[in-house]
Design an enzyme around this catalytic site. Sequence first.
Site, PDB file in Angstrom:
ATOM      1  N   MET A   1      -8.532 -15.872  -6.552  1.00 25.86           N
ATOM      2  CA  MET A   1      -7.459 -15.007  -6.050  1.00 25.86           C
ATOM      3  C   MET A   1      -8.053 -13.820  -5.286  1.00 25.86           C
ATOM      4  O   MET A   1      -7.943 -12.668  -5.678  1.00 25.86           O
ATOM      5  CB  MET A   1      -6.597 -14.530  -7.217  1.00 25.86           C
ATOM      6  CG  MET A   1      -5.810 -15.637  -7.893  1.00 25.86           C
ATOM      7  SD  MET A   1      -4.416 -16.228  -6.898  1.00 25.86           S
ATOM      8  CE  MET A   1      -4.987 -17.863  -6.433  1.00 25.86           C
TER       9      MET A   1
ATOM     10  N   HIS B   1     -10.841  -8.901  -4.743  1.00 22.18           N
ATOM     11  CA  HIS B   1      -9.847  -9.607  -5.552  1.00 22.18           C
ATOM     12  C   HIS B   1      -8.468  -9.009  -5.307  1.00 22.18           C
ATOM     13  O   HIS B   1      -8.316  -7.794  -5.163  1.00 22.18           O
ATOM     14  CB  HIS B   1     -10.197  -9.507  -7.038  1.00 22.18           C
ATOM     15  CG  HIS B   1      -9.536 -10.554  -7.865  1.00 22.18           C
ATOM     16  ND1 HIS B   1      -8.221 -10.449  -8.276  1.00 22.18           N
ATOM     17  CD2 HIS B   1      -9.993 -11.747  -8.344  1.00 22.18           C
ATOM     18  CE1 HIS B   1      -7.896 -11.528  -8.978  1.00 22.18           C
ATOM     19  NE2 HIS B   1      -8.953 -12.324  -9.037  1.00 22.18           N
ATOM     20  N   HIS B   2      -7.454  -9.873  -5.259  1.00 28.89           N
ATOM     21  CA  HIS B   2      -6.099  -9.420  -4.956  1.00 28.89           C
ATOM     22  C   HIS B   2      -5.582  -8.453  -6.015  1.00 28.89           C
ATOM     23  O   HIS B   2      -4.732  -7.598  -5.734  1.00 28.89           O
ATOM     24  CB  HIS B   2      -5.160 -10.631  -4.842  1.00 28.89           C
ATOM     25  CG  HIS B   2      -3.893 -10.350  -4.090  1.00 28.89           C
ATOM     26  ND1 HIS B   2      -2.968  -9.419  -4.506  1.00 28.89           N
ATOM     27  CD2 HIS B   2      -3.397 -10.878  -2.940  1.00 28.89           C
ATOM     28  CE1 HIS B   2      -1.957  -9.394  -3.659  1.00 28.89           C
ATOM     29  NE2 HIS B   2      -2.188 -10.259  -2.699  1.00 28.89           N
ATOM     30  N   ALA B   3      -6.046  -8.569  -7.255  1.00 24.60           N
ATOM     31  CA  ALA B   3      -5.629  -7.631  -8.292  1.00 24.60           C
ATOM     32  C   ALA B   3      -6.181  -6.238  -8.036  1.00 24.60           C
ATOM     33  O   ALA B   3      -5.628  -5.243  -8.516  1.00 24.60           O
ATOM     34  CB  ALA B   3      -6.095  -8.126  -9.662  1.00 24.60           C
TER      35      ALA B   3
END
Length: 465
Positions: A27, A143-145
């Site tokens: 992700m 990371h998308h988070a």
Amino acid sequence: MSRPKRRKHLTFDDSFWMWLESPETPMQVAALAIFAAQDEPATAVVERIVTAFRCHRDVDPRFRSLLRNRRFPRRTRLEATGHIDIDYHLRHHVLSAPGGEHKLAQLISRMHSSRLDARRPMWEVHVIDGLDDNRFAIYLKAHHALINGVDAVRLFGRSLATEADAPITAPVWATVRRSPTKATAGRRRPSRVELLTAIARATRTLWRAGCTDSPLVGPFAAPRSPVNVDEVGPHRRIGTAAIELDRIKRLSKRSDTTVNDIVLTACATALRRYMIEIADLPDKPLVLGCPVSIAPEGSATASSIGIMFVDTATDEPDAGTRLSRISASTRAAKQHQSALPHAALVGYAIVAMAPHTLRQLVPGAVTHMRPTFNLIVSNVPGPDRPLYLAGARMVEMYPLSLLFKGEALNITAVSYDGRLHFGFTTCRTALPDVARLTRYLGAAFDELEGHYATELPDLALGTAG
């Protein structure tokens, strides 16, 4: 007796990206920027940039945070780390001569396939020398988070200079994030009961959309298609294309639609042709999942993301009719969400995405459940003027996104300095010929122009594979 420190956690919607992390579906999002050196060899410029970047040890809190994933529905824990190994996060590459677009694409495809190490803050910056025509590239992956696509574009733009003779600016990891501006005071916030009632009402309308004549598209309308596969492999293939914004704006004015409608129609037209040639075109139209910003009003940097579902009209052979249907679909989705209180939009987005979330988290659900949407298509506003680094002008900026389980294609576009740059991210095994899609995107704009009999400049298109 001192109280223990309260642990920090990501929000529920940001934790979503860590829950979905797997060897097959990392992700992570990325930006690829290409620079043209002006008055000195690109190699010398790269050396100065890498040397200057390595001196920046002051890291913004976002880029010094460890992400400690926990099982759904427990939120991801954030832990600050005291030491950042800049030599690990900053990488220097040199392409072998001649360093053309194909070699760059091969390198980026490999780097975009590799997972970020969760034992370190999950980001990397790669400076790439050796491109032809005295150019070099910078590839930012995170990371998308940790950072989403909208924030990545904003931060990357703020880390560059607006003048060619400016000194080397601080790298993206040292760029201090501005504090969000508070919303206008005095505005009554709806009660929790009012918010839940509004979310429930809007969800019911959305989920029953298929039973009405409304152009609103619900989460159960997407057919299975060649871009939806049971297994997405871990390896990615990257493609790029660039279109003049003036060309899109003239088409928008001529057709009395929005710029985003034109972009979505071109993507849908390219997908229709691609599927006709590689496999059977589904009888039902594909459905796009289109992220939309639902940042709080008055916020300078917050970039919460919602979703709207869009009918692509891929079952329609006429380009003009396809555009009309897509425009009606996006208008209906915007009107539907605009009826909600702003404070309810994040909760509504979580509920609207619930079928997709379950399809991702429940083992085997991808095989047995229909897709909520067939693929994600994003359009992110970027810098509208030329930007520079160490005197070199940024000439191209491509966004590269992630793939969900069961979805072998993602298309993301970002505007920069009068052009719209498209990044195609595909599963290498399921959709190997991404260059064909970039060519079909160009042909789609030709088809729209032919439909409206508009004389416009030639398409500027670049592909990479």
